[in-house]
Design an enzyme around this catalytic site. Structure first.
Site: not given
Ligand code: C5P
Length: 232
Positions: A37, A66, A68, A71, A73, A120, A190, A210-211
């Site tokens: 990822k 991600k 945003h 539409p 673009t 989150t 987290q 990840g970490r």
């Protein structure tokens, strides 16, 4: 989801702007993970050339883009990222129906397109402050259902949201789950985590880690231990 595509459900999150470090990490853990990822830090620093260099290693890549925007673009960006040979990328469901449909059409069917619902990092008070009514939990299910109706393949979600999204969206909706911590490991920033095994048992399709891998003294061993914990 198609189980043969991601036989090992662990995608390692490589969060660095440094291409050499990203390549070294990916090579070190590659045999023990199902994919890589790459997020905004790497993508902003290294761009499409960096992505192409990582793709050459042969692992499925989840580009955590991600997107945003309007539409037109997002459709343009979706078309370009899909050309780079990645397996998965994502957009914000809160960009709305027209944006999601435009992205789906532009990306084509050869790539998995998933949605971010509610970050989150946001709680009910944060959502209230930006004028969003209802709880984060309600908003997550609403946006996951909307993403599904727009032809998206799944969502990124917390392990604690899996049950509610599965109920609303069914078993074929791809659930990609970060916030994973092997038993006894450092939580870092987290909060509500699950172990890899717990998240899989709860119904996750892909685990983003990840970490606990990239920050370990021996990343290869850390990735191997997680893979082994899933086969028990
Ligand atoms: O190091 P750690 O295992 O916490 O990394 C989790 C990865 O998943 C990071 O790349 C982070 O940006 C991403 N992510 C997350 N929570 C979300 C969405 C993405 O931790 N809700």
């Amino acid at each position: 989801m198609n189980p043969s595509r991601f036989q090992n459900p662990v995608f390692v999150a490589i969060d660095t702007p440094d291409l050499d470090r990203a390549l070294a990490l990916a090579k070190a853990v590659g045999p023990h993970v199902g994919g890589l990822k790459l997020g905004l830090e790497f993508l902003t620093a290294r761009g499409p050339e960096g992505l192409a260099a990582m793709a050459k290693l042969g692992h499925p890549i989840f580009a955590d883009t991600k997107f945003h925007d309007i539409p037109n673009t997002v459709a343009g960006a979706a078309r370009e990222i899909a050309r780079l040979g990645i397996a998965i990328f994502n957009i914000h469901a809160s960009g709305g129906e027209a944006m999601m449909r435009a992205a789906r059409k532009a990306a084509g069917e050869g790539v998995k397109l998933i949605a971010v619902t509610v970050l989150t990092s946001l709680d009910d008070r944060d959502l209230d402050a930006v004028g969003q009514r209802g709880t984060a939990a309600e908003q997550v299910v609403r946006l996951a259902s909307l993403a599904q109706s727009c032809g998206l393949d799944g969502v990124v979600c917390s392990a604690h949201e899996i049950a509610a999204i599965r109920k609303a969206c069914g078993k074929d909706f791809l659930l990609v789950v970060p916030g994973i911590r092997p038993a006894g490991s450092d939580l870092a920033d987290q909060r509500r985590v699950m172990t890899p095994r717990e998240a899989l048992d709860a119904g996750a399709d892909i685990l983003v880690v990840g970490r606990p891998i990239t920050g370990a003294a021996d990343p290869t061993q850390a990735a191997r231990a997680i893979a082994e914990s899933l086969h028990g």
